[in-house]
Design an enzyme around this catalytic site. Sequence first.
Site, PDB file in Angstrom:
ATOM      1  CB  SER A   1      -0.880   0.009   1.260  1.00  0.00           C
ATOM      2  OG  SER A   1      -1.458   1.287   1.456  1.00  0.00           O
TER       3      SER A   1
ATOM      4  CE1 TYR B   1      -3.901  -2.356   5.073  1.00  0.00           C
ATOM      5  CE2 TYR B   1      -3.282  -0.087   4.578  1.00  0.00           C
ATOM      6  CZ  TYR B   1      -3.671  -1.348   4.155  1.00  0.00           C
ATOM      7  OH  TYR B   1      -3.819  -1.601   2.816  1.00  0.00           O
TER       8      TYR B   1
HETATM    9  N1  NAP Z   1      -8.687  -1.147  -1.156  1.00  0.00           N
HETATM   10  C1  NAP Z   1      -7.707  -0.287  -1.017  1.00  0.00           C
HETATM   11  O1  NAP Z   1      -7.897   0.945  -1.044  1.00  0.00           O
HETATM   12  C2  NAP Z   1      -6.295  -0.789  -0.846  1.00  0.00           C
HETATM   13  C3  NAP Z   1      -5.249   0.141  -0.956  1.00  0.00           C
HETATM   14  C4  NAP Z   1      -3.953  -0.308  -0.795  1.00  0.00           C
HETATM   15  C5  NAP Z   1      -3.693  -1.635  -0.541  1.00  0.00           C
HETATM   16  N2  NAP Z   1      -4.718  -2.519  -0.424  1.00  0.00           N
HETATM   17  C6  NAP Z   1      -4.385  -3.929  -0.134  1.00  0.00           C
HETATM   18  O2  NAP Z   1      -4.929  -4.756  -1.132  1.00  0.00           O
HETATM   19  C7  NAP Z   1      -5.218  -6.049  -0.583  1.00  0.00           C
HETATM   20  C8  NAP Z   1      -6.657  -6.432  -0.910  1.00  0.00           C
HETATM   21  O3  NAP Z   1      -7.508  -5.449  -0.353  1.00  0.00           O
HETATM   22  P1  NAP Z   1      -9.021  -5.258  -0.835  1.00  0.00           P
HETATM   23  O4  NAP Z   1      -9.316  -3.811  -0.706  1.00  0.00           O
HETATM   24  O5  NAP Z   1      -9.251  -5.951  -2.126  1.00  0.00           O
HETATM   25  O6  NAP Z   1      -9.778  -6.005   0.365  1.00  0.00           O
HETATM   26  P2  NAP Z   1     -11.150  -6.839   0.399  1.00  0.00           P
HETATM   27  O7  NAP Z   1     -12.024  -6.525  -0.750  1.00  0.00           O
HETATM   28  O8  NAP Z   1     -11.662  -6.687   1.787  1.00  0.00           O
HETATM   29  O9  NAP Z   1     -10.613  -8.325   0.219  1.00  0.00           O
HETATM   30  C9  NAP Z   1      -9.771  -8.902   1.160  1.00  0.00           C
HETATM   31  C10 NAP Z   1      -9.634 -10.346   0.819  1.00  0.00           C
HETATM   32  O10 NAP Z   1      -8.734 -10.958   1.742  1.00  0.00           O
HETATM   33  C11 NAP Z   1      -9.390 -12.041   2.383  1.00  0.00           C
HETATM   34  N3  NAP Z   1      -8.810 -12.197   3.691  1.00  0.00           N
HETATM   35  C12 NAP Z   1      -8.857 -11.338   4.735  1.00  0.00           C
HETATM   36  N4  NAP Z   1      -8.168 -11.827   5.771  1.00  0.00           N
HETATM   37  C13 NAP Z   1      -7.683 -13.024   5.354  1.00  0.00           C
HETATM   38  C14 NAP Z   1      -6.892 -14.017   5.976  1.00  0.00           C
HETATM   39  N5  NAP Z   1      -6.478 -13.878   7.228  1.00  0.00           N
HETATM   40  N6  NAP Z   1      -6.571 -15.129   5.259  1.00  0.00           N
HETATM   41  C15 NAP Z   1      -6.999 -15.296   3.984  1.00  0.00           C
HETATM   42  N7  NAP Z   1      -7.753 -14.382   3.351  1.00  0.00           N
HETATM   43  C16 NAP Z   1      -8.088 -13.270   4.040  1.00  0.00           C
HETATM   44  C17 NAP Z   1     -10.855 -11.660   2.343  1.00  0.00           C
HETATM   45  O11 NAP Z   1     -11.739 -12.769   2.497  1.00  0.00           O
HETATM   46  P3  NAP Z   1     -12.311 -13.200   3.935  1.00  0.00           P
HETATM   47  O12 NAP Z   1     -12.543 -11.948   4.723  1.00  0.00           O
HETATM   48  O13 NAP Z   1     -13.518 -13.980   3.655  1.00  0.00           O
HETATM   49  O14 NAP Z   1     -11.241 -14.033   4.511  1.00  0.00           O
HETATM   50  C18 NAP Z   1     -10.948 -11.098   0.933  1.00  0.00           C
HETATM   51  O15 NAP Z   1     -10.961 -12.149  -0.005  1.00  0.00           O
HETATM   52  C19 NAP Z   1      -4.924  -5.944   0.915  1.00  0.00           C
HETATM   53  O16 NAP Z   1      -3.639  -6.462   1.200  1.00  0.00           O
HETATM   54  C20 NAP Z   1      -4.957  -4.454   1.169  1.00  0.00           C
HETATM   55  O17 NAP Z   1      -4.180  -4.081   2.279  1.00  0.00           O
HETATM   56  C21 NAP Z   1      -6.023  -2.141  -0.579  1.00  0.00           C
END
Ligand code: NAP
Length: 252
Positions: free
Chosen positions: A138, A151
Amino acid sequence: MSAARVALVTGSSSGIGEAIARTLAADGFTVVVNSATSVEAGERIAAELPGGSYVRGDVADPADAVRLVETALERHGRLDVLVNNAGTSTPVPHTDLDGVSAEDWHRILGVNVVGPWQLSVAAVKAMEPGGLIVNISSVGGTRALGSSIPYAVSKAALNHLTRLLAKAVGPDIRVNAVAPGPVETPMSAGSLTDRAARTASMTPLGRIGRPSDVAAVVLALVNTPFITGEVVHVDGGINLVTHMDAPREVGR
Ligand SMILES: NC(=O)c1ccc[n+]([C@@H]2O[C@H](COP(=O)([O-])OP(=O)(O)OC[C@H]3O[C@@H](n4cnc5c(N)ncnc54)[C@H](OP(=O)(O)O)[C@@H]3O)[C@@H](O)[C@H]2O)c1
């Protein structure tokens, strides 16, 4: 050994991980979809991908992490790409020091740092030379922002883990990170504040990211075999924003 390349994408039942899984599948990969709790969504996505399969597992759990890699190998005979995408946070304003508990620290570091470490150690043993690990980080890992201090610290740690691992496991395996700015996903729905949206609107590209923006860079890393130890920012130029900039129209 199966002919198709195999990718394991953690946390691919929604958001960025789902987009990465779909993008790699469209490029010919057999994709292993994973989540910790959303089993139905993960199974549905895996069923839509040619040859895809789903494995439930919590990346923070040592036994689950090893089992995820072993299952990918058992089912598909090889592992070419590991994407450590699963991540977690609890939005807490950085000024609210009492709003963060020790439990928050352990949970966030467990999923965002220890999880990728465990998966990577197992994957390095499973991969043939030419393998690739991509950690989804991130901009909070490089700038003083993010949905909470734990985070942001976890993503800074993940960036350094990326560099250290790249040195440790080259030349056989490459390790890179992709660092998105704000992206519209279920995770960001709770933390993408008006201020973050306004900041994104000041970026040169004038909009918040999409999951497909991040997936495109993961695929680019698959296809660029001389890059390792890099943290590639996918943020529409948010790094360039200063306090002098005025908001632009969002959504261009
Ligand atoms: N969205 C943003 O603005 C943003 C910005 C920068 C970086 N990121 C990074 O991008 C990645 C994905 O984020 P996203 O926004 O797509 O999140 P999201 O839509 O909430 O998806 C998160 C995914 O991770 C799974 N997950 C959560 N905890 C887990 C665990 N302990 N073991 C296995 N699976 C797990 C969730 O499924 P379950 O909850 O069912 O397990 C879901 O499939 C993350 O690493 C996040 O930090 C996101």
